[in-house]
Design a protein around this motif. Structure first.
Motif, PDB file in Angstrom:
ATOM      1  N   HIS A  82       0.811  -1.211   0.000  1.00  0.00           N
ATOM      2  CA  HIS A  82       0.000   0.000   0.000  1.00  0.00           C
ATOM      3  C   HIS A  82       0.845   1.261   0.000  1.00  0.00           C
ATOM      4  CE1 HIS A  82      -4.386  -0.828   0.240  1.00  0.00           C
ATOM      5  NE2 HIS A  82      -3.934  -2.058   0.456  1.00  0.00           N
ATOM      6  N   VAL A  83       2.086   1.159   0.373  1.00  0.00           N
ATOM      7  CA  VAL A  83       2.987   2.308   0.355  1.00  0.00           C
ATOM      8  C   VAL A  83       3.652   2.470  -1.010  1.00  0.00           C
ATOM      9  CG1 VAL A  83       5.082   3.292   1.368  1.00  0.00           C
ATOM     10  CG2 VAL A  83       3.399   2.169   2.837  1.00  0.00           C
ATOM     11  N   ASN A  84       4.018   1.351  -1.639  1.00  0.00           N
ATOM     12  CA  ASN A  84       4.860   1.399  -2.838  1.00  0.00           C
ATOM     13  C   ASN A  84       4.199   0.877  -4.111  1.00  0.00           C
ATOM     14  OD1 ASN A  84       7.056   2.443  -1.361  1.00  0.00           O
ATOM     15  ND2 ASN A  84       7.633   0.382  -0.703  1.00  0.00           N
ATOM     16  N   ALA A  85       2.901   0.602  -4.105  1.00  0.00           N
ATOM     17  CA  ALA A  85       2.246   0.064  -5.297  1.00  0.00           C
ATOM     18  C   ALA A  85       2.509   0.957  -6.501  1.00  0.00           C
ATOM     19  CB  ALA A  85       0.743  -0.055  -5.067  1.00  0.00           C
ATOM     20  N   GLY A  86       2.875   0.331  -7.613  1.00  0.00           N
ATOM     21  CA  GLY A  86       3.161   1.066  -8.830  1.00  0.00           C
ATOM     22  C   GLY A  86       4.632   1.326  -9.065  1.00  0.00           C
ATOM     23  N   LEU A  87       5.477   1.033  -8.075  1.00  0.00           N
ATOM     24  CA  LEU A  87       6.919   1.205  -8.207  1.00  0.00           C
ATOM     25  C   LEU A  87       7.570  -0.130  -8.544  1.00  0.00           C
ATOM     26  CD1 LEU A  87       7.603   3.539  -5.138  1.00  0.00           C
ATOM     27  CD2 LEU A  87       7.069   4.190  -7.504  1.00  0.00           C
ATOM     28  N   TYR A  88       8.670  -0.096  -9.248  1.00  0.00           N
ATOM     29  CA  TYR A  88       9.293  -1.324  -9.721  1.00  0.00           C
ATOM     30  C   TYR A  88       9.903  -2.152  -8.595  1.00  0.00           C
ATOM     31  CZ  TYR A  88       8.625  -1.659 -14.679  1.00  0.00           C
ATOM     32  OH  TYR A  88       8.059  -1.880 -15.908  1.00  0.00           O
ATOM     33  N   GLU A  89      10.253  -1.514  -7.490  1.00  0.00           N
ATOM     34  CA  GLU A  89      10.825  -2.294  -6.387  1.00  0.00           C
ATOM     35  C   GLU A  89       9.769  -2.997  -5.543  1.00  0.00           C
ATOM     36  OE1 GLU A  89      10.946   2.107  -5.010  1.00  0.00           O
ATOM     37  OE2 GLU A  89      11.154   0.953  -6.870  1.00  0.00           O
ATOM     38  N   GLU A  90       8.490  -2.749  -5.841  1.00  0.00           N
ATOM     39  CA  GLU A  90       7.402  -3.349  -5.062  1.00  0.00           C
ATOM     40  C   GLU A  90       7.013  -4.680  -5.700  1.00  0.00           C
ATOM     41  OE1 GLU A  90       4.503  -4.803  -3.344  1.00  0.00           O
ATOM     42  OE2 GLU A  90       3.541  -3.800  -5.034  1.00  0.00           O
ATOM     43  N   PRO A  91       7.194  -5.815  -5.009  1.00  0.00           N
ATOM     44  CA  PRO A  91       6.974  -7.114  -5.646  1.00  0.00           C
ATOM     45  C   PRO A  91       5.523  -7.430  -5.961  1.00  0.00           C
ATOM     46  CG  PRO A  91       7.457  -7.395  -3.317  1.00  0.00           C
ATOM     47  CD  PRO A  91       7.704  -5.953  -3.632  1.00  0.00           C
ATOM     48  N   GLY A  92       4.575  -6.723  -5.361  1.00  0.00           N
ATOM     49  CA  GLY A  92       3.164  -7.019  -5.592  1.00  0.00           C
ATOM     50  C   GLY A  92       2.554  -6.267  -6.748  1.00  0.00           C
ATOM     51  N   THR A  93       3.359  -5.542  -7.533  1.00  0.00           N
ATOM     52  CA  THR A  93       2.859  -4.824  -8.704  1.00  0.00           C
ATOM     53  C   THR A  93       3.346  -5.538  -9.955  1.00  0.00           C
ATOM     54  OG1 THR A  93       2.878  -2.695  -7.540  1.00  0.00           O
ATOM     55  CG2 THR A  93       2.829  -2.637  -9.944  1.00  0.00           C
ATOM     56  N   SER A  94       2.410  -6.035 -10.767  1.00  0.00           N
ATOM     57  CA  SER A  94       2.793  -6.766 -11.989  1.00  0.00           C
ATOM     58  C   SER A  94       3.212  -5.790 -13.080  1.00  0.00           C
ATOM     59  CB  SER A  94       1.640  -7.650 -12.458  1.00  0.00           C
ATOM     60  OG  SER A  94       0.452  -6.893 -12.592  1.00  0.00           O
ATOM     61  N   ARG A  95       4.137  -6.232 -13.914  1.00  0.00           N
ATOM     62  CA  ARG A  95       4.755  -5.378 -14.915  1.00  0.00           C
ATOM     63  C   ARG A  95       4.278  -5.716 -16.314  1.00  0.00           C
ATOM     64  NH1 ARG A  95      10.736  -6.510 -12.284  1.00  0.00           N
ATOM     65  NH2 ARG A  95      10.330  -5.477 -10.275  1.00  0.00           N
ATOM     66  N   TYR A 126       2.650 -16.275 -14.275  1.00  0.00           N
ATOM     67  CA  TYR A 126       3.497 -17.294 -13.646  1.00  0.00           C
ATOM     68  C   TYR A 126       4.798 -16.678 -13.142  1.00  0.00           C
ATOM     69  CZ  TYR A 126       0.128 -19.964 -16.320  1.00  0.00           C
ATOM     70  OH  TYR A 126      -1.044 -20.449 -16.853  1.00  0.00           O
ATOM     71  N   ALA A 127       5.404 -15.808 -13.956  1.00  0.00           N
ATOM     72  CA  ALA A 127       6.621 -15.118 -13.518  1.00  0.00           C
ATOM     73  C   ALA A 127       6.306 -14.182 -12.357  1.00  0.00           C
ATOM     74  CB  ALA A 127       7.231 -14.339 -14.678  1.00  0.00           C
ATOM     75  N   PHE A 128       5.156 -13.517 -12.420  1.00  0.00           N
ATOM     76  CA  PHE A 128       4.774 -12.598 -11.351  1.00  0.00           C
ATOM     77  C   PHE A 128       4.585 -13.322 -10.028  1.00  0.00           C
ATOM     78  CE2 PHE A 128       1.217 -10.897  -8.840  1.00  0.00           C
ATOM     79  CZ  PHE A 128       1.785  -9.701  -8.432  1.00  0.00           C
ATOM     80  N   ILE A 129       3.892 -14.455 -10.051  1.00  0.00           N
ATOM     81  CA  ILE A 129       3.624 -15.175  -8.804  1.00  0.00           C
ATOM     82  C   ILE A 129       4.927 -15.593  -8.134  1.00  0.00           C
ATOM     83  CG2 ILE A 129       2.699 -17.355  -7.910  1.00  0.00           C
ATOM     84  CD1 ILE A 129       0.339 -16.974  -9.821  1.00  0.00           C
ATOM     85  N   TRP A 130       5.875 -16.051  -8.919  1.00  0.00           N
ATOM     86  CA  TRP A 130       7.180 -16.439  -8.366  1.00  0.00           C
ATOM     87  C   TRP A 130       7.864 -15.230  -7.725  1.00  0.00           C
ATOM     88  CZ3 TRP A 130       9.722 -20.698  -7.134  1.00  0.00           C
ATOM     89  CH2 TRP A 130      11.113 -20.664  -6.992  1.00  0.00           C
ATOM     90  N   ARG A 131       7.906 -14.102  -8.450  1.00  0.00           N
ATOM     91  CA  ARG A 131       8.575 -12.904  -7.947  1.00  0.00           C
ATOM     92  C   ARG A 131       7.847 -12.332  -6.723  1.00  0.00           C
ATOM     93  NH1 ARG A 131       7.925  -7.503  -8.952  1.00  0.00           N
ATOM     94  NH2 ARG A 131       6.402  -7.874 -10.598  1.00  0.00           N
ATOM     95  N   ALA A 132       6.506 -12.285  -6.800  1.00  0.00           N
ATOM     96  CA  ALA A 132       5.734 -11.705  -5.713  1.00  0.00           C
ATOM     97  C   ALA A 132       5.819 -12.543  -4.444  1.00  0.00           C
ATOM     98  CB  ALA A 132       4.273 -11.549  -6.139  1.00  0.00           C
ATOM     99  N   THR A 133       5.816 -13.860  -4.593  1.00  0.00           N
ATOM    100  CA  THR A 133       5.878 -14.737  -3.423  1.00  0.00           C
ATOM    101  C   THR A 133       7.201 -14.577  -2.691  1.00  0.00           C
ATOM    102  OG1 THR A 133       4.431 -16.354  -4.486  1.00  0.00           O
ATOM    103  CG2 THR A 133       5.777 -17.132  -2.651  1.00  0.00           C
ATOM    104  N   ILE A 134       8.295 -14.630  -3.423  1.00  0.00           N
ATOM    105  CA  ILE A 134       9.610 -14.469  -2.800  1.00  0.00           C
ATOM    106  C   ILE A 134       9.734 -13.077  -2.182  1.00  0.00           C
ATOM    107  CG2 ILE A 134      12.096 -14.336  -3.249  1.00  0.00           C
ATOM    108  CD1 ILE A 134      11.694 -16.476  -5.391  1.00  0.00           C
ATOM    109  N   GLY A 135       9.318 -12.059  -2.940  1.00  0.00           N
ATOM    110  CA  GLY A 135       9.449 -10.686  -2.461  1.00  0.00           C
ATOM    111  C   GLY A 135       8.620 -10.409  -1.227  1.00  0.00           C
TER     112      GLY A 135
END
Length: 384
Positions: free
Chosen positions: A170-183, A189-198
């Motif tokens: 909720h603080v960083n949504a939309g920024l590239y360093e935020e793992p919960g924002t898809s690009r 599938y790539a997002f879920i892997w990145r978001a889970t680890i992050g």
């Protein structure tokens, strides 16, 4: 009472329905999964958007409907776990027989194919449970709600999410360093892997920093990341007591399904949208959808822009925001499309182009270009 608000009891009704199906067994075990899928996709698109906003609602009833997810999922889990053992370790079959329910016969008549249906149904319900987690962790002043949220998260091994979501997403949504924002160009599938680890990494770091500030030991019951893992372990033990090691394996499968559901929803919420570093979050940084059925099941999750702007408001107080971009379909239909990345990208590209033209600032377009992403460019005027 505003009767239209009773649609928010749909999730609880689906969980209650599945309890009945587990008591019947056999082919009916597929019905839970199929009902959820039909409601969330076909019926959602058939009915379309909600016609009116909510008026006065019975808040107490709607709060109970959300928190009922935990006891309902626990009952579902106990019954489901029993299907993986021929023995009645907990004497549940005998107790149910006393009230006229032949649960042992239901279990013994169930084949491997039927169990696949039961597993798919449970995974869908665990996903709905995690959506309820998302709703309840925002109620930071209500210890009962946050405790229920943590146990619902534990069903899908999500202690990291419950710590990361408010403090980081909720603080960083939309920024590239935020793992919960898809690009843009990133598959689900790539997002879920990145978001889970992050999320787990950042959740653990946040908890360690909190404990250091308070002078508390990291490796103790004060650490909510570790206690969240312990809560998941307790649920795994419950599965083991009911159905042995095969049931524990089934628990891991349905937990993964629930986790996939959560992250896929997160994938849809902000796909391809950015904000320039140092700027505040605005309604245009989240995808909205106003489909009546999926918002009823997902507790207005797709009123996502308003949710980010007013994160402490309960779901039944969220409203449309005309400043937010709108998805072409409901959240659950978009989730289904995301399972085929080329199709999802094709569907979303015109909407990303529209966002670039009508919502994005020049700083945001530069931010996208700096990360190698394609942005909409005006067609050059023909030379005279």
């Amino acid at each position: 009472m505003n009767l239209s608000s009773l649609r928010f009891c749909t999730t609880s009704m689906l969980m209650t329905l599945n309890i009945g199906l587990l008591l019947i067994g056999g082919l009916s075990l597929w019905a839970g999964f199929l009902t959820v899928m039909v409601l969330k996709t076909a019926l959602d698109e058939l009915i379309g958007d909600a016609k009116v906003e909510e008026g006065a609602v019975p808040a107490r009833l709607l709060d109970i409907a959300a928190m009922a997810a935990l006891p309902l999922l626990l009952v579902n889990s106990v019954l489901f776990a029993h299907y993986f053992s021929s023995a009645d370790h907990t004497w549940l079959g005998g107790m149910l027989a006393r009230i006229g329910i032949d649960f042992d016969a239901a279990r013994h008549s169930t084949t491997a194919f039927h169990l696949i249906g039961a597993t798919m149904s449970m995974g869908a319900l665990y996903g709905l449970g995690l959506n309820t987690t998302h709703e309840l962790i925002h109620r930071t002043t209500d210890p009962v709600a946050t405790t229920v949220a943590r146990w619902l998260g534990a069903l899908s091994c999500e202690s990291g999410f419950t710590l990361h979501h408010m403090a980081v997403h909720h603080v960083n949504a939309g920024l590239y360093e935020e793992p919960g924002t898809s690009r843009r160009g990133e598959s689900v599938y790539a997002f879920i892997w990145r978001a889970t680890i992050g999320a787990n990494r950042q959740g653990f770091i946040l908890e360690c920093e909190r404990l250091r500030r308070r002078g508390l030991p990291l490796w103790s019951w004060h650490n909510r990341f570790l206690t969240g893992q312990a809560m998941t372990l307790a649920i795994a033990v419950l599965y083991y007591l009911c159905g042995g090691w095969p049931a524990v394996g089934a628990f891991l499968v349905v937990s993964f399904q629930g986790h996939f559901f959560l992250e896929a929803a997160g994938y849809v919420e902000h796909f391809g949208l950015v904000r320039a570093p140092g700027t505040r979050f605005e309604a245009r940084h989240a995808w909205n959808s106003y489909r009546a059925v999926s918002n009823a099941i997902l507790y207005n999750l797709a009123y996502h822009a308003h949710h980010h702007l007013y994160a402490s408001r309960p779901y039944y107080e969220l409203r449309r925001d005309e400043g937010a971009p709108v998805l072409p379909h409901g959240y659950m239909t978009m989730f289904a499309l995301s399972l085929v990345p080329p199709l999802y990208f094709k569907v979303m590209q015109p909407h990303l182009d529209n966002w670039d033209r009508n919502y994005a600032t020049e700083a945001e377009l530069r931010y996208l270009r700096a990360h190698g992403k394609r942005v909409w460019e005006p067609t050059p005027a023909p030379a005279e």
